[in-house]
Design an enzyme around this catalytic site. Structure first.
Site, PDB file in Angstrom:
ATOM      1  N   LYS A 114       0.837  -1.209   0.000  1.00  0.00           N
ATOM      2  CA  LYS A 114       0.000   0.000   0.000  1.00  0.00           C
ATOM      3  C   LYS A 114       0.870   1.256   0.000  1.00  0.00           C
ATOM      4  O   LYS A 114       0.579   2.212  -0.720  1.00  0.00           O
ATOM      5  CB  LYS A 114      -0.910   0.024   1.236  1.00  0.00           C
ATOM      6  N   LYS A 195      -5.119 -10.701  -6.414  1.00  0.00           N
ATOM      7  CA  LYS A 195      -6.218 -10.969  -5.483  1.00  0.00           C
ATOM      8  C   LYS A 195      -7.383 -10.028  -5.790  1.00  0.00           C
ATOM      9  O   LYS A 195      -7.162  -8.846  -6.062  1.00  0.00           O
ATOM     10  CB  LYS A 195      -5.694 -10.706  -4.055  1.00  0.00           C
ATOM     11  N   LYS A 198     -11.211  -4.675  -3.150  1.00  0.00           N
ATOM     12  CA  LYS A 198     -12.204  -3.598  -3.261  1.00  0.00           C
ATOM     13  C   LYS A 198     -11.619  -2.404  -3.997  1.00  0.00           C
ATOM     14  O   LYS A 198     -12.310  -1.749  -4.755  1.00  0.00           O
ATOM     15  CB  LYS A 198     -12.620  -3.137  -1.863  1.00  0.00           C
TER      16      LYS A 198
HETATM   17  P1  AMP Z   1     -11.146  -6.366   3.516  1.00  0.00           P
HETATM   18  O1  AMP Z   1     -11.794  -6.254   2.182  1.00  0.00           O
HETATM   19  O2  AMP Z   1      -9.663  -6.130   3.406  1.00  0.00           O
HETATM   20  O3  AMP Z   1     -11.800  -5.577   4.602  1.00  0.00           O
HETATM   21  O4  AMP Z   1     -11.273  -7.899   3.942  1.00  0.00           O
HETATM   22  C1  AMP Z   1     -12.340  -8.445   4.683  1.00  0.00           C
HETATM   23  C2  AMP Z   1     -12.193  -9.954   4.774  1.00  0.00           C
HETATM   24  O5  AMP Z   1     -12.299 -10.541   3.467  1.00  0.00           O
HETATM   25  C3  AMP Z   1     -10.835 -10.404   5.316  1.00  0.00           C
HETATM   26  O6  AMP Z   1     -11.015 -11.562   6.112  1.00  0.00           O
HETATM   27  C4  AMP Z   1     -10.054 -10.746   4.070  1.00  0.00           C
HETATM   28  O7  AMP Z   1      -9.038 -11.682   4.315  1.00  0.00           O
HETATM   29  C5  AMP Z   1     -11.142 -11.327   3.183  1.00  0.00           C
HETATM   30  N1  AMP Z   1     -10.818 -11.156   1.765  1.00  0.00           N
HETATM   31  C6  AMP Z   1     -10.551  -9.974   1.131  1.00  0.00           C
HETATM   32  N2  AMP Z   1     -10.282 -10.180  -0.177  1.00  0.00           N
HETATM   33  C7  AMP Z   1     -10.375 -11.532  -0.379  1.00  0.00           C
HETATM   34  C8  AMP Z   1     -10.200 -12.372  -1.520  1.00  0.00           C
HETATM   35  N3  AMP Z   1      -9.879 -11.879  -2.722  1.00  0.00           N
HETATM   36  N4  AMP Z   1     -10.365 -13.713  -1.353  1.00  0.00           N
HETATM   37  C9  AMP Z   1     -10.685 -14.229  -0.145  1.00  0.00           C
HETATM   38  N5  AMP Z   1     -10.859 -13.487   0.977  1.00  0.00           N
HETATM   39  C10 AMP Z   1     -10.712 -12.152   0.865  1.00  0.00           C
END
Ligand code: AMP
Ligand code: TRP
Length: 333
Positions: A114, A195, A198
């Site tokens: 980041k 990956k 968002k």
């Molecule tokens: P975040 O979007 O960073 O707030 O992530 C929220 C949850 O979703 C966390 O447990 C991440 O590890 C999971 N997560 C985010 N992106 C992915 C992805 N591409 N595949 C699987 N899990 C994800």
């Protein structure tokens, strides 16, 4: 009497939740709700480690709450609250900051990724994992269900807890990260080498499927999903098959079928058929979620009430651990 394990997890109210968030995290939180003592947190303090438009953020926090409830988080079974409503998180983070060597934070891969993209890096971005450690340790959580990308942060949480316990006496439970066997890392539909995230989804139209996307939007993304020049529809770790593998993984998690069943089902079929069927299972999964979401958003006061009550309960639960940490470092409490 056996006491149930304490589960804690968090999600940032930035961007729109996508099918990767659902598969890697939220789906499991919901499925395992009856087994554990569950605490789920919408981490707005983490969200502002990167600039967020204030009015957009406010909307996204409520939206996140409604989406999580719509996905099946049941306020009778789980605490679902907003991080900034419980000041203990920021308080404990400060105390933990004082036992965390900067080098540990500078080594975090998510921080390196980041910060490499920014002209000016906030202290908060570097400190992000310490706040995450505070979230988890405040509730003496045993398990932290997350996707693969959070593994390093959970390891850091254990290191911070251990260092604190060594310096100041036994205070925190060391948590375990629980990463799913299948679906821990859903890849971008447009580019299966990255990956699904968002932030990319907000720039690239065909990267992800959002949980609130219409059937037409789902199909528009899936139709263009990157595959390969072959025609075999099989699970494979080969880099060249990453796109097909990703589609099959989504299909596997959402249908609950085995890999053998799925490969048999798609034997002799074309990639176009695979994409259509993956789109259809996604659309079917999202339909009831979206119906419940729309109903919840009709009554923002009720939603705020749920969050407020949960925050009060979370604060009560966090208080003894925070007090113990303060006592152990030598504060007058
Ligand atoms: P975040 O979007 O960073 O707030 O992530 C929220 C949850 O979703 C966390 O447990 C991440 O590890 C999971 N997560 C985010 N992106 C992915 C992805 N591409 N595949 C699987 N899990 C994800
Ligand atoms: N960093 C996590 C993510 O981006 C969100 C998070 C914050 C979290 N605090 C947490 C996850 C505590 C699990 C436990 O996905």
């Amino acid at each position: 009497m056996t006491t149930r394990k304490i589960v804690f997890s968090g999600i940032q109210p930035t961007g729109d939740f996508h099918i990767g968030n659902y598969i890697g995290a939220v789906k499991r939180w919901v499925a395992e709700q009856d087994l554990y003592d569950n605490i789920f947190c919408i981490v707005d303090l983490h969200a502002i480690t990167l600039y967020q438009d204030p009015n957009v953020l406010r909307g996204k926090i409520r939206q996140a709450a409604a989406v999580l409830l719509a996905c099946g988080i049941d306020p009778q079974k789980s605490l679902l609250f907003v991080q900034s409503h419980v000041p203990a998180h920021a308080e404990l983070a400060w105390i933990l900051n004082c036992v965390t060597p900067i080098g540990w934070l500078e080594r975090m891969t998510q921080y390196k990724d980041k910060s490499a993209k920014l002209e000016s890096v906030s202290t908060g971005l570097l400190d992000y994992p310490v706040l995450m450690a505070a979230d988890i340790l405040l509730y003496q959580a045993d398990c932290v269900p997350v996707g693969e990308d959070q593994k390093q942060h959970i390891e850091l949480t254990r290191d911070v807890a251990q260092r604190f316990n060594t310096l100041y006496g036994e205070t925190f439970v060391l948590p375990e990260g629980t990463i799913p066997k299948v679906g821990a890392r859903i890849m971008g539909f447009d580019d299966p080498t990255v990956k699904m995230s968002k932030s990319i989804a907000s720039d690239q139209k065909h990267h992800a499927v959002g949980l609130l996307d219409s059937p037409d939007q789902v199909w528009a993304v899936l139709k263009r999903a990157t595959t390969d020049s072959g025609k075999e529809i099989v699970f494979s770790n080969e880099p060249g098959k990453a796109g097909v593998n990703n589609l099959l993984t989504v299909y596997q998690v959402l249908t609950g079928q085995t890999q053998t069943e799925i490969e048999k089902h798609f034997q002799g079929k074309l990639y176009g058929q695979l994409k259509r069927e993956v789109a259809d299972v996604i659309i079917e999964t999202l339909k009831p979620i979206q119906e419940r979401y729309n109903a919840l958003m009709q009554d923002p006061n009720a939603l705020d009430g749920i969050l407020q009550r949960a925050a009060e309960q979370a604060a009560t639960r966090a208080a003894p651990t925070l007090r113990k940490a303060k006592l152990n470092v030598g504060f007058v409490v």
